[in-house]
Design an enzyme around this catalytic site. Sequence first.
Site, PDB file in Angstrom:
ATOM      1  N   SER A   1       1.508   2.516  10.352  1.00 28.66           N
ATOM      2  CA  SER A   1       1.364   2.085   9.077  1.00 28.66           C
ATOM      3  C   SER A   1      -0.097   2.381   8.494  1.00 28.66           C
ATOM      4  CB  SER A   1       1.414   0.435   8.781  1.00 28.66           C
ATOM      5  OG  SER A   1       2.889   0.151   9.255  1.00 28.66           O
TER       6      SER A   1
ATOM      7  N   HIS B   1      -2.131   7.058  -5.220  1.00 27.37           N
ATOM      8  CA  HIS B   1      -2.267   5.894  -4.332  1.00 27.37           C
ATOM      9  C   HIS B   1      -2.399   4.712  -4.997  1.00 27.37           C
ATOM     10  CE1 HIS B   1      -5.537   3.031  -2.608  1.00 27.37           C
ATOM     11  NE2 HIS B   1      -4.642   2.998  -1.735  1.00 27.37           N
TER      12      HIS B   1
ATOM     13  N   SER C   1       0.800  -1.339   0.054  1.00 27.74           N
ATOM     14  CA  SER C   1      -0.050  -0.116   0.114  1.00 27.74           C
ATOM     15  C   SER C   1       0.814   1.224  -0.010  1.00 27.74           C
ATOM     16  CB  SER C   1      -0.863   0.138   1.108  1.00 27.74           C
ATOM     17  OG  SER C   1      -1.775   1.189   1.237  1.00 27.74           O
TER      18      SER C   1
ATOM     19  N   GLY D   1      -6.902  -3.972  15.053  1.00 28.74           N
ATOM     20  CA  GLY D   1      -5.891  -3.460  16.102  1.00 28.74           C
ATOM     21  C   GLY D   1      -4.405  -3.447  15.455  1.00 28.74           C
ATOM     22  N   GLY D   2      -4.393  -3.309  13.907  1.00 25.84           N
ATOM     23  CA  GLY D   2      -3.158  -3.028  13.203  1.00 25.84           C
ATOM     24  C   GLY D   2      -2.299  -2.208  13.629  1.00 25.84           C
TER      25      GLY D   2
ATOM     26  N   ILE E   1      -0.692   1.062  13.882  1.00 25.84           N
ATOM     27  CA  ILE E   1      -1.378   2.413  13.572  1.00 25.84           C
ATOM     28  C   ILE E   1      -0.649   3.258  12.556  1.00 25.84           C
ATOM     29  CG2 ILE E   1      -0.461   3.577  15.833  1.00 25.84           C
ATOM     30  CD1 ILE E   1      -3.953   3.627  14.017  1.00 25.84           C
TER      31      ILE E   1
END
Length: 392
Positions: free
Chosen positions: A355, A194, A180, A350-351, A353
């Site tokens: 990133s 993007h 990404s 809960g990845g 944050i």
Amino acid sequence: MASSLLSTPSRTLAPAPAPAGLRRRAPAQVHLPRGCPAPRRSRALRVRASVAIEKETPESEPPPTFLREDGRGAGSGSVRERFEAMIRRVQGEVCAALEEADGSGARFVEDVWSRPGGGGGISRVLEDGRIFEKAGVNVSVVYGVMPPDAYRAAKGEAGKNGAAEAQKAGPVPFFAAGISSVLHPKNPFAPTLHFNYRYFETDAPKDAPGAPRQWWFGGGTDLTPSYIIEEDVKHFHSVQKQACDKFDPSFHPRFKKWCDDYFYIKHRNERRGLGGIFFDDLNDYDQEMLLNFATECADSVLPAYVPIIERRKDTPFTEEHKAWQQLRRGRYVEFNLVYDRGTTFGLKTGGRIESILVSLPLTARWQYDHKPEEGTEEWKLLDACINPKDWI
């Protein structure tokens, strides 16, 4: 761009070469005063982790692979292995090309992280270069268990089937890998870009053993200028069409419309930018074909974008041009925090944050009830965001 590495499965996965001069951050260490007990995690946090993904651990160097040794990892020739190899290669190539285009000597800072149960990622960020205000290029390989609302966010099904469906679905084990990137140039005449390409697999929900494994691909590349320069917009869309047409002539019109529909800011009644291609939950074609298609799209990023940056990076601009760019950046922030499925999924599981939010620009602007004067270049951009068009 380098040709696809998917024609012959890789038997080993070496880390993608880091751009010259890449700076790596040392893993953070926490030192407690002598005699001070380690802080206890609350029960609520422990419960949350059981239906999400594990906390990341900083690493000093990227490992050869983030895949588990479960028969689908390194040396297996699996789609997982080859997709990870592709995204790490593309990350290295994009970062090297952006550093060269920036020309200031600024380098990407790299953070590497892993998780105890498998998976991890590499975040690379360049800030305050000569050309780029902020450029982030991240890869991640994640294993976890999705709560039902995160599964619906990943599949784009939130709200479709109501509360009854939410009660039926149990936690869903998943694997996800992706690259990404968001690139925010300083010059108002150089567009933001993007791109994101990802591969998902889910196992049977915890309350439905024996259910078949599902897989799908998703992704896209889209352009968000502050000013319309038709030469640039047509070039960008032409490259997207060429990538699609190599696989199926129906892809470009289908994925171009999907992009226009997806990047829609409902509360503004306008699109985030001038589109590109977007697809998700794609599994209705041969898996090998879709793997190659995702690779072709990722390999098309630099040919689509670098020529535009080279043409526009030194275009003279005024404070008024910059103010309009900042207003459009505000729209970018609104979409990403309110509607973007990737952001929603990361926050619900809960990845990592830093990133998740790397897509946000360093600066943005909100001005009360701002409306550009009809007929101006700013008005033309807004009109194109409200009424999308075919550029080629």
